[in-house]
Design an enzyme around this catalytic site. Structure first.
Site, PDB file in Angstrom:
ATOM      1  N   GLY A   1      31.534  36.186  47.384  1.00 29.13           N
ATOM      2  CA  GLY A   1      32.283  36.420  48.622  1.00 29.13           C
ATOM      3  C   GLY A   1      33.551  37.193  48.338  1.00 29.13           C
TER       4      GLY A   1
ATOM      5  N   CYS B   1      39.758  50.506  33.263  1.00 28.70           N
ATOM      6  CA  CYS B   1      41.147  50.085  33.031  1.00 28.70           C
ATOM      7  C   CYS B   1      41.713  50.752  31.786  1.00 28.70           C
ATOM      8  CB  CYS B   1      41.209  48.570  32.890  1.00 28.70           C
ATOM      9  SG  CYS B   1      40.093  47.956  31.609  1.00 28.70           S
TER      10      CYS B   1
ATOM     11  N   GLU C   1      43.929  40.074  33.093  1.00 30.76           N
ATOM     12  CA  GLU C   1      43.572  41.391  32.538  1.00 30.76           C
ATOM     13  C   GLU C   1      43.687  42.381  33.685  1.00 30.76           C
ATOM     14  OE1 GLU C   1      42.816  41.979  29.439  1.00 30.76           O
ATOM     15  OE2 GLU C   1      42.542  39.941  28.707  1.00 30.76           O
TER      16      GLU C   1
END
Ligand code: NAD
Length: 474
Positions: free
Chosen positions: A204, A282, A248
């Site tokens: 979700g 990232c 992170e």
């Protein structure tokens, strides 16, 4: 038309069951914007059930033998490897990562995450003696693992494998944009026969599902990978109940090219570290800092690389850059492009090899020249195929520019020798520094400084993150 990947059930307490409210979230293909599936939208009741199931099994899982846990983890790794093709296909269609990169980068590394954690606990000793005290490392307790959309199987595997290896039970919440492979992971864990409640899956949106999970009193730790903004919210929510966080977050990686380095290799490596997965990683090196004397050569090399890059359908084996994940992400990248031009940065012009497809969230790669370190494109994470080149007149200035963003995740240094590159690397604020194109090591600790977060993942460091020590004084 019926969605291709239709998931209806959550995995809670060792069994598959319908989500409480029966609502679902439609998943769109970034390649052509069509609906390709749906996943359940869990309710706070589902989250409550999952968190309570994790808490109920925590005590017995924490007392299980390390070798037994290692064996379970190896079974999961085997299932991932056996299903490589299916998982790769799901990832290509769901997140648009080019098929040439998906297997090594996303699937094989996910299997390795389980193998590496198993290997670590099979051989380590979690106890040691200091003076008159015996120290024991204990699992911290049930963990909420919340992951982003860009490497869904790998990110989930890193967290889940390390937490389970450490003796923690888990509730996993993948991104609403890329949940498909989390269902496969839950299936492998179920088939491996883990005790019920050890691993639970809820799907979700961040609000309310992620938030309810972070707030849940049964969770003792939140292991989060995602954006800085969400990381800040999670840290705030987790402060109630004094839960540990490992965050992170984003990055703004730089490649420092010093005089005398192998320029051709350095430029090529930096370009592809930036453009891989259309800049949506990232660890992308989105800034390149070069000596003034090399400017002409670097510009020529970058133009050639831009001209060679193939943008298009990620299912074609020749494609280098697929689409961005969503229309919102495309609009955000385009806003940065406009902003950069307004602030005086100059995009390198080139003859693009590919025409952009009519549908899907595609953008062409861009390299900006004449970038000042204070410009927003040089400071903020764009998460798109945009490289900023900056010129430094001295090595000190190059290091200053590299350290001038609030992030510190993954950087590269290129110099004439590895000793020289190491001496520069030691001055760079970053959790990872690639020295003269050093190889990626999936077992070395990974994590950030500054706005890139705190906590470490991968290998032994990743497992230890989920433990706390107890000292017995004799
Ligand atoms: P995001 O922060 O939007 O979402 C990440 C996850 O958090 C999703 O599962 C989302 O549903 C959930 N979430 C959102 N709001 C929440 C809330 N209020 N409470 C709890 N959960 C919530 O990030 P994203 O767009 O999915 O991913 C891109 C970001 O992730 C980039 O910034 C990228 O740099 C970062 N990232 C970091 C690493 C790393 O290892 N440092 C790796 C991959 C991606």
């Amino acid at each position: 038309m019926r969605p291709v990947h239709e998931y209806r059930q959550l995995y809670i307490g060792g069994r598959w069951r319908d989500a409480d409210g029966g609502e679902s979230i439609l998943v769109r293909s970034p390649i052509d914007e069509s609906v390709i599936g749906s996943v359940p939208s869990a309710t706070t009741q589902d989250v409550d059930d999952a968190a309570i199931a994790a808490q109920a099994s925590q005590e017995s899982w924490s007392r299980s033998r390390a070798l037994e846990r290692a064996e379970y983890l190896r079974l999961v790794a085997r299932s991932i490897r056996a299903d490589e093709e299916l998982l790769a296909d799901q990832l290509v269609s769901e997140i648009g990562v080019p098929s040439r990169a998906v297997n090594p980068m996303q699937v094989a590394m996910a299997a390795s995450a389980f193998e590496d954690s198993a290997e670590f606990i099979a051989h380590e000793s979690a106890n040691y003696t200091v003076g008159n005290s015996q120290v024991e490392e204990r699992p911290i307790g049930p963990v909420a693992c919340i992951v982003p959309w860009n490497a869904p199987l790998y990110q989930a595997s890193l967290k889940v494998a390390a937490a389970l290896a450490a003796g923690c039970t888990v509730v996993l919440k993948p991104s609403e944009l890329s949940s498909f492979t989390a269902f496969a992971l839950a299936r492998y864990i179920d088939e491996a026969g883990f005790p019920p409640g050890t691993f639970n899956l809820v799907t979700g949106r961040g609000t309310p599902v992620g938030e309810a999970l972070v707030r849940h009193p049964s969770m003792r730790m939140v292991s989060f990978t995602g954006s800085k903004a969400t990381g800040e919210t999670i840290a705030r929510l987790a402060s109630v109940g004094v839960k540990k966080c490992a965050l992170e977050l984003g990055g703004k990686g730089a490649a420092l090219l010093a005089d005398g380095c192998d320029l051709a290799r350095a430029v090529q490596d930096t370009f592809w570290r930036c453009m891989a997965f259309s800049g949506q990683t990232c660890a992308a090196t989105t800034r390149m800092i070069i000596p003034r004397a090399s400017a002409g050569d670097v510009q020529r090399m970058l133009k050639r690389l831009l001209e060679e890059a193939i943008v298009g359908d990620p299912r074609h084996p020749g494609t280098h850059l697929g689409p961005l994940i969503s229309s919102e992400q495309k609009a955000s990248v385009e806003e940065f492009l406009g902003l950069a031009a307004c602030q005086g940065a100059r995009p390198l012009t080139y003859a693009a090899r590919s025409a952009l497809p009519a549908h899907g969230y595609f953008v062409l790669p861009t390299v900006f020249w004449d970038v000042e370190p204070t410009m927003r494109i040089a400071q903020e994470e764009i998460f798109g195929p945009v490289l900023s080149v900056m010129i430094a007149d001295t090595q000190e200035q190059a290091i200053e520019i590299a350290n001038s963003t609030p992030y510190g995740l993954s950087n590269s240094v290129w110099a004439a020798t590895s000793e020289k590159a190491m001496s520069i690397g030691r001055q760079v604020i970053s959790g990872s520094v690639y020295i003269n194109g050093g190889d990626f090591n999936p077992r070395a600790p990974f994590g950030g400084f500054g706005l890139s977060g705190y906590g470490r993942e991968r290998g032994g460091a990743g497992v230890r993150e989920f433990r706390q020590s107890v000292a017995y004084h004799l």
